[in-house]
Design a protein around this motif. Structure first.
Motif, mmCIF file in Angstrom:
data_model
loop_
_atom_site.group_PDB
_atom_site.id
_atom_site.type_symbol
_atom_site.label_atom_id
_atom_site.label_comp_id
_atom_site.label_asym_id
_atom_site.label_seq_id
_atom_site.Cartn_x
_atom_site.Cartn_y
_atom_site.Cartn_z
ATOM 1 N N ASP A 1 -4.403 8.633 -19.066
ATOM 2 C CA ASP A 1 -3.236 8.722 -18.182
ATOM 3 C C ASP A 1 -3.568 9.291 -16.804
ATOM 4 O OD1 ASP A 1 -1.467 7.608 -19.959
ATOM 5 O OD2 ASP A 1 -0.915 9.528 -20.860
ATOM 6 N N LYS A 2 -4.857 9.515 -16.531
ATOM 7 C CA LYS A 2 -5.226 10.019 -15.199
ATOM 8 C C LYS A 2 -4.888 8.978 -14.142
ATOM 9 C CE LYS A 2 -8.397 13.761 -15.323
ATOM 10 N NZ LYS A 2 -9.758 14.152 -15.684
ATOM 11 N N HIS A 3 -4.203 9.415 -13.100
ATOM 12 C CA HIS A 3 -3.793 8.550 -11.990
ATOM 13 C C HIS A 3 -2.834 7.449 -12.422
ATOM 14 C CE1 HIS A 3 -6.784 10.764 -9.874
ATOM 15 N NE2 HIS A 3 -7.809 10.148 -10.417
ATOM 16 N N VAL A 4 -2.151 7.646 -13.548
ATOM 17 C CA VAL A 4 -1.123 6.681 -13.961
ATOM 18 C C VAL A 4 0.221 7.122 -13.375
ATOM 19 C CG1 VAL A 4 0.240 5.867 -15.938
ATOM 20 C CG2 VAL A 4 -2.268 5.910 -16.066
ATOM 21 N N PHE A 5 0.904 6.157 -12.757
ATOM 22 C CA PHE A 5 2.200 6.426 -12.137
ATOM 23 C C PHE A 5 3.229 5.424 -12.617
ATOM 24 C CE2 PHE A 5 -0.868 8.394 -9.439
ATOM 25 C CZ PHE A 5 -0.244 9.568 -9.053
ATOM 26 N N ARG A 6 4.480 5.797 -12.492
ATOM 27 C CA ARG A 6 5.529 4.805 -12.697
ATOM 28 C C ARG A 6 5.433 3.827 -11.524
ATOM 29 N NH1 ARG A 6 11.468 6.267 -10.969
ATOM 30 N NH2 ARG A 6 10.278 6.290 -9.054
ATOM 31 N N VAL A 7 5.452 2.550 -11.811
ATOM 32 C CA VAL A 7 5.451 1.568 -10.718
ATOM 33 C C VAL A 7 6.762 1.735 -9.952
ATOM 34 C CG1 VAL A 7 5.479 -0.896 -10.159
ATOM 35 C CG2 VAL A 7 4.031 -0.051 -12.035
ATOM 36 N N PRO A 8 6.682 1.989 -8.635
ATOM 37 C CA PRO A 8 7.939 2.228 -7.919
ATOM 38 C C PRO A 8 8.725 0.942 -7.673
ATOM 39 C CG PRO A 8 6.060 2.434 -6.431
ATOM 40 C CD PRO A 8 5.501 2.159 -7.791
ATOM 41 N N SER A 9 10.023 1.110 -7.481
ATOM 42 C CA SER A 9 10.896 -0.007 -7.125
ATOM 43 C C SER A 9 10.573 -0.469 -5.706
ATOM 44 C CB SER A 9 12.344 0.472 -7.170
ATOM 45 O OG SER A 9 13.189 -0.445 -6.501
ATOM 46 N N LEU A 10 10.661 -1.774 -5.465
ATOM 47 C CA LEU A 10 10.479 -2.260 -4.089
ATOM 48 C C LEU A 10 11.816 -2.658 -3.448
ATOM 49 C CD1 LEU A 10 7.173 -4.338 -4.429
ATOM 50 C CD2 LEU A 10 7.467 -1.920 -3.879
ATOM 51 N N ARG A 11 12.922 -2.304 -4.082
ATOM 52 C CA ARG A 11 14.230 -2.522 -3.466
ATOM 53 C C ARG A 11 14.292 -1.728 -2.161
ATOM 54 N NH1 ARG A 11 17.394 -6.704 -4.950
ATOM 55 N NH2 ARG A 11 17.063 -7.161 -7.156
ATOM 56 N N ASN A 12 14.772 -2.332 -1.084
ATOM 57 C CA ASN A 12 14.918 -1.681 0.236
ATOM 58 C C ASN A 12 13.609 -1.091 0.752
ATOM 59 O OD1 ASN A 12 17.834 -2.046 0.149
ATOM 60 N ND2 ASN A 12 17.821 -0.422 -1.380
ATOM 61 N N VAL A 13 12.490 -1.643 0.297
ATOM 62 C CA VAL A 13 11.202 -1.027 0.612
ATOM 63 C C VAL A 13 10.914 -1.041 2.127
ATOM 64 C CG1 VAL A 13 9.753 -3.090 0.266
ATOM 65 C CG2 VAL A 13 8.810 -0.812 -0.212
ATOM 66 N N ALA A 14 11.486 -2.017 2.839
ATOM 67 C CA ALA A 14 11.250 -2.073 4.289
ATOM 68 C C ALA A 14 11.806 -0.831 4.993
ATOM 69 C CB ALA A 14 11.894 -3.330 4.876
ATOM 70 N N LEU A 15 12.738 -0.132 4.320
ATOM 71 C CA LEU A 15 13.406 1.008 4.972
ATOM 72 C C LEU A 15 12.846 2.361 4.561
ATOM 73 C CD1 LEU A 15 17.122 -0.152 4.507
ATOM 74 C CD2 LEU A 15 15.584 -0.592 6.430
ATOM 75 N N THR A 16 11.823 2.366 3.701
ATOM 76 C CA THR A 16 11.404 3.662 3.151
ATOM 77 C C THR A 16 9.953 4.068 3.423
ATOM 78 O OG1 THR A 16 10.915 2.647 1.005
ATOM 79 C CG2 THR A 16 13.123 3.557 1.291
ATOM 80 N N PRO A 17 9.436 3.812 4.649
ATOM 81 C CA PRO A 17 8.110 4.358 4.922
ATOM 82 C C PRO A 17 8.207 5.883 5.019
ATOM 83 C CG PRO A 17 9.067 3.536 6.969
ATOM 84 C CD PRO A 17 10.046 3.212 5.853
ATOM 85 N N PRO A 18 7.155 6.627 4.899
ATOM 86 C CA PRO A 18 5.835 6.172 4.468
ATOM 87 C C PRO A 18 5.798 5.918 2.955
ATOM 88 C CG PRO A 18 5.823 8.544 4.801
ATOM 89 C CD PRO A 18 7.193 8.065 5.192
ATOM 90 N N TYR A 19 4.714 5.295 2.492
ATOM 91 C CA TYR A 19 4.646 4.821 1.113
ATOM 92 C C TYR A 19 3.640 5.570 0.251
ATOM 93 C CZ TYR A 19 7.252 1.177 3.372
ATOM 94 O OH TYR A 19 8.208 0.518 4.087
ATOM 95 N N PHE A 20 3.809 5.378 -1.042
ATOM 96 C CA PHE A 20 3.011 5.941 -2.143
ATOM 97 C C PHE A 20 3.426 7.392 -2.430
ATOM 98 C CE2 PHE A 20 -0.203 2.728 -0.516
ATOM 99 C CZ PHE A 20 0.244 1.742 -1.380
ATOM 100 N N HIS A 21 3.019 7.864 -3.601
ATOM 101 C CA HIS A 21 3.436 9.208 -4.024
ATOM 102 C C HIS A 21 2.938 10.259 -3.037
ATOM 103 C CE1 HIS A 21 -0.694 9.262 -5.541
ATOM 104 N NE2 HIS A 21 -0.608 10.570 -5.500
ATOM 105 N N ASP A 22 1.827 9.931 -2.337
ATOM 106 C CA ASP A 22 1.261 10.897 -1.391
ATOM 107 C C ASP A 22 1.737 10.643 0.037
ATOM 108 O OD1 ASP A 22 -0.057 8.531 -0.905
ATOM 109 O OD2 ASP A 22 -2.064 9.281 -1.407
ATOM 110 N N GLY A 23 2.598 9.654 0.208
ATOM 111 C CA GLY A 23 3.108 9.345 1.544
ATOM 112 C C GLY A 23 2.006 8.937 2.514
ATOM 113 N N SER A 24 0.899 8.388 1.981
ATOM 114 C CA SER A 24 -0.279 8.160 2.822
ATOM 115 C C SER A 24 -0.251 6.854 3.623
ATOM 116 C CB SER A 24 -1.541 8.167 1.949
ATOM 117 O OG SER A 24 -1.461 7.073 1.054
ATOM 118 N N ALA A 25 0.570 5.898 3.215
ATOM 119 C CA ALA A 25 0.598 4.618 3.937
ATOM 120 C C ALA A 25 1.779 4.616 4.898
ATOM 121 C CB ALA A 25 0.694 3.453 2.952
ATOM 122 N N ALA A 26 1.481 4.536 6.191
ATOM 123 C CA ALA A 26 2.545 4.681 7.194
ATOM 124 C C ALA A 26 3.411 3.435 7.296
ATOM 125 C CB ALA A 26 1.933 5.006 8.548
#
Ligand code: HEC
Ligand code: HEC
Length: 318
Positions: free
Chosen positions: A250-275
């Protein structure tokens, strides 16, 4: 590929097994309405916007889950009481009724579990249920409201019931893509349709599917490469589901996030690393699919993702 399905449905059921979907599309439209007790919803709404819920009276839920920012906030790691920075990016508060697991690492099996723990989180609300109930029971507006809705004083159970009812009411139906799924073939452009075909053909759909285009299974972040090694500076939050189960798998296993309204929710990933969405899709190609993203196909996929922006209370989200 490792794959855990949590009540999920994959049309064709090739990668993950599980029941065949009802219709032949692996993404389902968001229902147009939810049947809920409106009095509980209204009380939950009042709590959601109220700073008195946090221990020091400085933070409301809304601070990190704004309705003008896709139900999330626009910062990599949000700040809770006393300005403390959290460990992960704030996910959207919209459409949670259709997820089967909650939080990035999926540790909460229901919204009820989630709220019970959230109030205690020292970096978010930092309170206890005793303190919060006692506080609300000294405020005339809440004394009145709890008496009228629940016929009793505020307590852990009815406070969470009201908040969860409100959360379930926060749906964003009628995305252009949903109109398309419901049969309006002109609701999305020909390019956006091609983007959807690419999203399926490359295999994004194996993980991001169902009503929420995600939110219903666990997956490793880094199926095809070590994302964390590349990013560096590993934190406990990066271990994901492992933190709960202590199981190596289970190392680095995450719930796959929803992509609903994804265009409105930057930054991305659990660490907020993708701008940007562009950065996030590049990383998905590299670490989940193990291939570089051809520019033209990536652009089509992003066009498709933008059709997942829905309406909130009858108005298109933006
Ligand atoms: C300081 C910012 C902040 C505040 C204030 C805040 N949240 Fe959150 N919320 C987060 C973060 C960050 C997460 C992700 C936590 C995790 O996955 O470990 C989250 C997760 C959630 C989730 C789970 C979402 C999902 O996709 O599984 C729900 C539900 C939620 N919050 C509701 C609330 C409610 C209700 C309040 C007010 C009582 C609230 N939040 C206050 C930052 C905040
Ligand atoms: C093997 C499963 C899997 C595949 C395949 C996959 N994803 Fe993901 N996706 C994930 C997981 C897990 C995360 C969360 C990673 C994290 O932040 O810890 C994620 C996160 C994302 C995010 C960020 C969402 C957010 O709110 O932060 C986007 C955007 C995304 N994926 C798009 C795609 C696209 C586009 C494809 C195809 C090119 C794709 N994904 C393929 C599992 C997958």
């Amino acid at each position: 590929m490792r794959c855990w399905l949590v009540g999920a449905m994959v049309a064709g059921a090739t990668l993950c097994g599980g029941a065949l979907a009802q219709s032949n599309e692996p993404i389902k439209p968001i229902p147009l309405e939810m049947k809920l007790d409106q009095r509980k919803v209204s009380l939950g709404e009042k709590l959601f916007f109220d700073r008195r819920v946090s221990e020091d009276g400085t933070v409301a839920c809304f601070a990190c889950h704004g309705f003008n920012t896709g139900g999330a906030d626009r910062t990599p790691l949000s700040r809770g009481i006393r300005g403390q920075e959290g460990a992960v990016n704030a996910p959207s508060i919209f459409n949670l009724a259709f997820n089967s697991r909650f939080s990035w690492d999926g540790r909460n099996e229901s919204l009820e579990d989630q709220i019970l723990k959230l109030m205690l989180n020292p970096k978010v609300m930092g309170t206890t249920w005793e303190k919060l109930s006692a506080r609300l029971n000294t405020q005339p507006d809440y004394v009145e409201a709890f008496k009228s809705v629940f016929g009793e004083q505020a307590n852990a159970k009815n406070i969470s019931e009201a908040i969860v009812a409100f959360e379930r009411s926060l749906i964003t139906p009628n995305a252009r893509f949903d109109k398309y799924l419901r049969g309006d073939k002109t609701a999305i452009t020909e390019e956006e349709q091609r983007g959807y075909q690419k999203f399926k053909a490359y295999g994004c759909i194996a993980c991001h599917q169902g009503v929420n285009v995600g939110g219903n299974m666990f997956q490793v972040f880094g199926v095809m490469g070590d994302y964390f090694k590349k990013r560096g500076n590993i934190t406990p939050a990066d271990f994901g589901r492992f933190n709960q189960t202590k199981n190596e798998a289970d190392k680095h296993v995450f719930r796959v996030p929803s992509l609903r309204n994804v265009a409105l929710t930057p930054p991305y990933f659990h660490d907020g690393s993708a701008a940007t969405l562009d950065d996030a899709v590049d990383i998905m190609f590299q670490y989940q699919l193990g291939r570089p993203a051809p520019k033209a196909d990536k652009e089509l996929i992003i066009k498709f993702l933008r059709t997942l922006t829905g309406e909130f209370r009858g108005k298109p989200l933006q």
